[in-house]
Design a protein around this motif. Structure first.
Motif, short mmCIF file in Angstrom:
data_model
loop_
_atom_site.label_atom_id
_atom_site.label_comp_id
_atom_site.label_asym_id
_atom_site.label_seq_id
_atom_site.Cartn_x
_atom_site.Cartn_y
_atom_site.Cartn_z
N ASP A 35 0.83 -1.19 0.00
CA ASP A 35 0.00 0.00 0.00
C ASP A 35 0.87 1.25 0.00
OD1 ASP A 35 -2.31 1.50 2.37
OD2 ASP A 35 -2.00 1.84 0.22
N PRO A 36 0.79 2.10 -1.02
CA PRO A 36 1.68 3.26 -1.11
C PRO A 36 1.21 4.45 -0.30
CG PRO A 36 0.28 3.20 -3.04
CD PRO A 36 -0.11 2.02 -2.18
N GLY A 37 0.22 4.27 0.59
CA GLY A 37 -0.33 5.39 1.33
C GLY A 37 0.69 6.07 2.22
N MET A 38 0.41 7.34 2.54
CA MET A 38 1.28 8.12 3.40
C MET A 38 0.85 7.94 4.85
SD MET A 38 3.77 10.34 3.57
CE MET A 38 3.87 11.02 1.92
N LYS A 90 9.05 16.49 20.73
CA LYS A 90 8.09 15.86 19.83
C LYS A 90 8.60 15.97 18.39
CE LYS A 90 4.15 17.01 22.79
NZ LYS A 90 3.89 15.64 23.26
N ALA A 91 8.33 14.92 17.62
CA ALA A 91 8.71 14.88 16.22
C ALA A 91 7.53 14.37 15.40
CB ALA A 91 9.93 13.99 16.01
N CYS A 92 7.29 14.99 14.28
CA CYS A 92 6.26 14.55 13.34
C CYS A 92 6.96 14.14 12.05
CB CYS A 92 5.24 15.65 13.09
SG CYS A 92 4.04 15.24 11.82
N ILE A 93 6.86 12.85 11.68
CA ILE A 93 7.58 12.32 10.53
C ILE A 93 6.57 11.74 9.56
CG2 ILE A 93 9.35 10.69 9.77
CD1 ILE A 93 10.42 10.77 12.66
N LEU A 94 6.69 12.11 8.30
CA LEU A 94 5.84 11.56 7.24
C LEU A 94 6.56 10.38 6.60
CD1 LEU A 94 4.55 14.86 5.60
CD2 LEU A 94 3.51 13.48 7.40
N LEU A 150 23.92 -0.65 27.55
CA LEU A 150 24.16 0.77 27.30
C LEU A 150 22.98 1.65 27.72
CD1 LEU A 150 25.85 0.53 23.78
CD2 LEU A 150 26.94 0.57 26.02
N GLY A 151 22.02 1.08 28.49
CA GLY A 151 20.90 1.87 28.95
C GLY A 151 19.69 1.74 28.05
N ILE A 152 18.66 2.55 28.31
CA ILE A 152 17.41 2.48 27.55
C ILE A 152 16.95 3.88 27.16
CG2 ILE A 152 16.65 0.33 28.64
CD1 ILE A 152 14.85 1.98 30.46
N ILE A 153 16.13 3.92 26.10
CA ILE A 153 15.49 5.14 25.63
C ILE A 153 13.98 4.92 25.68
CG2 ILE A 153 15.08 6.63 23.63
CD1 ILE A 153 17.74 7.17 24.87
N LEU A 154 13.24 5.89 26.24
CA LEU A 154 11.79 5.79 26.37
C LEU A 154 11.12 6.72 25.37
CD1 LEU A 154 11.55 5.81 30.27
CD2 LEU A 154 11.68 3.85 28.75
N LEU A 155 10.18 6.14 24.59
CA LEU A 155 9.46 6.89 23.57
C LEU A 155 7.97 6.69 23.73
CD1 LEU A 155 11.42 5.71 20.37
CD2 LEU A 155 11.93 7.72 21.74
N SER A 156 7.20 7.61 23.13
CA SER A 156 5.76 7.43 22.92
C SER A 156 5.51 7.67 21.44
CB SER A 156 4.94 8.41 23.76
OG SER A 156 5.08 8.10 25.14
N VAL A 157 4.82 6.71 20.79
CA VAL A 157 4.61 6.81 19.35
C VAL A 157 3.15 6.59 19.03
CG1 VAL A 157 6.95 6.04 18.81
CG2 VAL A 157 5.13 4.36 19.02
N ILE A 158 2.73 7.19 17.91
CA ILE A 158 1.40 6.96 17.36
C ILE A 158 1.50 7.05 15.85
CG2 ILE A 158 0.77 9.38 17.68
CD1 ILE A 158 -2.13 8.47 17.95
N LEU A 159 0.95 6.04 15.15
CA LEU A 159 1.01 5.95 13.70
C LEU A 159 -0.37 6.20 13.13
CD1 LEU A 159 2.90 5.26 11.30
CD2 LEU A 159 2.08 2.90 11.49
N THR A 160 -0.48 7.18 12.22
CA THR A 160 -1.76 7.57 11.65
C THR A 160 -1.68 7.52 10.13
OG1 THR A 160 -2.05 9.10 13.50
CG2 THR A 160 -3.53 9.37 11.62
N PRO A 161 -2.62 6.82 9.47
CA PRO A 161 -2.61 6.80 7.99
C PRO A 161 -3.11 8.11 7.43
CG PRO A 161 -4.49 5.57 8.81
CD PRO A 161 -3.69 5.98 10.03
N LYS A 162 -2.46 8.55 6.34
CA LYS A 162 -2.87 9.75 5.62
C LYS A 162 -3.08 9.37 4.18
CE LYS A 162 -2.54 12.37 9.17
NZ LYS A 162 -3.76 12.95 9.76
#
Length: 718
Positions: A35-38, A90-94, A150-162
């Motif tokens: 699926d080529p969706g964004m 916060k980061a917004c990535i397409l 080497l420790g840990i990194i904590l993230l929060s993510v959410i994936l949304t189809p466009k």
């Protein structure tokens, strides 16, 4: 449905979420990979825990970067001296597709040195649930030492189809991100730094000199200047662009080094630039004292707002506001002639859009942005991604210091991993601007000699004080600090030679015309010239010189406005440039047909012509010098006698009579002696004086005693 999302570290070890996803959510596993969706991936970088110590003090200065498909999409700020950093960024990535995982790397920032690796991990995007927030814990690993913690990194993510229209909006207009998303990988502005020169740098080599170069660093971004050999006052004239991520600015670390072959480079000194103390949309010239060393560095620093400025802000410009327009008109009114003479005028440039740009990427698209330059002021638009018909709608304003300046607008294609690709350029003299007119300019090539693909729409207004502009015309032009280095080019050499030849031929033809009057080739013309000469010389006054020039300008002006303009200069130059471009095309397309020897012969012909011209010019100057240096005493004595005679004549006889006698002699010489050879006595005299080359050629060499006839005879007898 998945109970846990699977994560992969750099050593392919499974990672675990802190929070499980509700099974009622829609999993991305149900979406086919083809699926080529964004998709929009929103990430919150929370914090790190128990990170590795990389500095001597048992701490680190960590920062994080995200990569997708080998391209960097986010850099965090640096948290100094902390193994448990808190970012909350916060980061917004397409994302075009979900095949490529998110690559997370952590580094320790080291000033002036290479940053230390602190660990990495992968996040598999195909295992994320759509439209559901997820807390992620990423154990950091080193692929070379998989057993090290080497420790840990904590993230929060959410994936949304466009999909559909939303995809195009998010793909092409980064301006429409929410305020939360603006504090992401999209930079807040551009910092353009021009390294002009260094002054009185510290000598690091045994010869009392240095081979200096400069390193710049803003966060994770680094630049290095070229090396200037054997100097303490280097002239770089180099320009670098940094992306400004933090709203409040940042600090640029600058270090100067001496290049040493075969060993470690020597440290010359360091300095810093606090961007928060500089105003935006303005070019600042800074002279910075080097700390821990000697000397100064001279820089130009310009801060430009970038993609995070809203469209509504960009659409508001100074000249549309009636009150501001009246203030600007008042500032440059004729009544304020002597108020700040350097402030000649006001320029507003609205970069609207471009159409039909060249495709610079393998996908058949480009990521265009625009650079607007006026002398040393350089401002940039934001980048419109994956578009050949971008719309910027950005307004730039400049203070005009010289109304004869040229506005340059250049379109580039942004490449994250390398320098930007050139797409097209236009150069617009300020005096040719028609205020308030939206105009389509055809983009040209780098040399501005021919068209390239695409047009750009600009709306330009310039307001200036004519008296100030006139006064500024009589002082030296502002030096442009960024100029391309000259390179040897056969076409350029030939073009310059033809231009010089055309200028010289104008003088030669004028001399031939005057000489034809002296030779009476056309008796009516010579008679008219003789009468005019007598009348002008007898009644000559100094004011007549500017009067003649004024009449010439007026005559040409009336020719132009009457439609009888016979100027051929522009068409001739265009023909030269077209021939040059045609020859470039032939070199590119018909290089197999055109032999190498033909090119050599063409270059040789031009070089021989230039060589002869240079020889004539150099010989003329050397002959004048050798006349005063008594290289040939007879000619020097002859010059003394002639100068004494001229002094007496000029002292006792008015100049008017001397010119009359000279003119009558020239006009009647052919009548008195039809077969006389015309000559110039001064040039004839100088032709007898040898040039420096001839002096060396005429020098007599001292004989070698070992080759004398007497000694040779003695040697034979013995």
């Amino acid at each position: 449905m998945l109970d846990n999302c699977k994560l992969k570290s750099a050593c392919n070890l499974p990672l675990i979420y802190n929070k499980k996803i509700n099974t009622s959510g829609t999993s991305n596993a149900d979406v086919p990979l083809a699926d080529p969706g964004m998709y929009q991936l929103d990430i919150t970088l929370r914090r790190g825990q128990s990170l590795a110590a990389r500095d001597r003090g048992g701490t680190s200065d960590p920062y994080v970067k995200f990569k997708i498909a080998g391209k960097e999409v986010f850099r965090s700020k640096i948290v100094y001296k902390n193994l448990n950093p808190v970012w909350e960024e916060k980061a917004c990535i397409l994302v075009d597709h979900l095949r490529e995982p998110l690559y997370v790397k952590v580094f320790d920032y080291d000033f002036g040195l290479q940053d230390d690796f602190m660990g990495s991990a992968f996040l598999d995007l195909t295992q994320l649930e759509l439209n559901k927030p997820t807390d992620v814990t990423l154990p950091l690993k080193d692929p070379h030492y998989p057993d090290h913690d080497l420790g840990i990194i904590l993230l929060s993510v959410i994936l949304t189809p466009k999909e559909g229209e939303h995809r195009d909006v998010f793909q092409t207009q980064s301006l429409r991100l929410s305020d939360v998303h603006r504090k992401s990988h999209l930079w807040r502005g551009i910092v353009s730094i021009t390294l002009i020169e260094g002054r009185d740098l510290k000598a690091m080599d045994s010869n009392g000199l240095s081979d200096p170069y400069v390193k710049f660093r803003l966060g994770h971004q680094k630049y290095k200047s070229k090396i200037m050999p054997k100097t303490l006052n280097p002239q770089w004239r180099e320009q670098f662009d940094f992306h400004l991520y933090e709203e409040r600015g940042g600090i640029i670390d600058i270090t100067a080094w001496d290049k040493d072959a075969g060993k470690r480079d020597d440290f010359i000194g360091r300095c810093q630039v606090d961007l928060s103390a500089l105003s935006r949309e303005q070019t600042h010239k800074l002279e910075l004292q080097l700390q821990e060393g000697e000397g100064h560095l001279v820089l130009l620093v310009t801060l430009t707002a970038s993609a995070t400025v809203s469209i509504s802000d960009l659409s508001v410009n100074s000249l549309e506001d009636q009150k501001e327009r009246e203030e600007i008109l008042k500032r440059y009114s004729p009544l304020r002639i002597f108020h700040n003479l350097k402030d000649v005028g006001f320029l507003q440039v609205k970069v609207i859009r471009a159409e039909g740009l060249m495709a610079a990427d393998v996908t058949g698209k480009s990521d265009p942005f625009c650079v607007v330059e006026l002398n040393n002021d350089r401002l940039l638009t934001h980048t419109v991604y994956k578009n050949l018909n971008p719309e910027w709608n950005k307004v730039f304003t400049f203070n005009v210091k010289d109304i004869h300046s040229v506005l340059e607008v250049t379109v580039y294609d942004e490449d994250r991993d390398r320098s930007a690709d050139f797409l097209g350029k236009v150069a617009i003299p300020l005096l040719s601007i028609q205020n308030g007119e939206q105009k389509a300019y055809v983009l040209k090539n780098k040399q501005l000699t021919g068209p390239t693909k695409g047009v750009i729409y600009l709306e330009i207004d310039v307001i200036f004080n004519a008296v100030k502009a006139s006064l500024r015309t009589l002082i030296p032009k502002e030096q442009k600090y960024i100029e391309e280095e000259n390179r040897l080019s056969k076409q350029l050499l030939l073009r310059n030679f033809i231009r010089t030849k055309r200028c010289v031929m104008v003088l030669v033809n004028a001399a031939y015309y005057i000489n034809s009057c002296f030779d009476w080739d056309s008796p009516p013309r010579s008679l008219a010239a003789f009468v005019l000469f007598l009348f002008v010389v007898w009644n000559f006054e100094l004011y007549m010189i500017p009067l003649v020039l004024l009449l010439l300008l007026t005559w040409n002006y009336f020719l132009i406005i009457s439609g009888k303009d016979n100027r051929q200069r522009d068409t001739v130059v265009e023909d030269i440039l077209e021939d040059e471009e045609e020859e470039d095309d032939k070199d590119d397309k018909d290089s197999e047909k055109k032999g190498f020897m033909n090119k050599i012969y063409a270059i040789q012909e031009v070089c021989i012509s230039v060589q002869n011209v240079l020889d004539e010019v150099a010989s003329f100057g050397e002959r004048i010098k050798n006349t005063f240096n008594w290289t040939v005493p007879f000619l020097s004595w002859l010059a003394i006698v002639a100068l004494c005679v001229f002094i007496v004549i000029l002292y006792f006889i008015p100049l008017r009579y001397i010119v009359l006698v000279w003119g009558i002699n020239k006009f009647t010489k052919k009548l008195r002696c039809p077969y006389a050879i015309d000559n110039n006595e001064l040039l004839d005299f100088l032709s007898r004086v040898p040039s420096d080359v001839q002096v060396v050629q005429y020098q007599e060499l001292k004989p070698d005693p070992s080759h004398s006839p007497c000694k040779r005879k003695k040697n034979n007898l013995s």
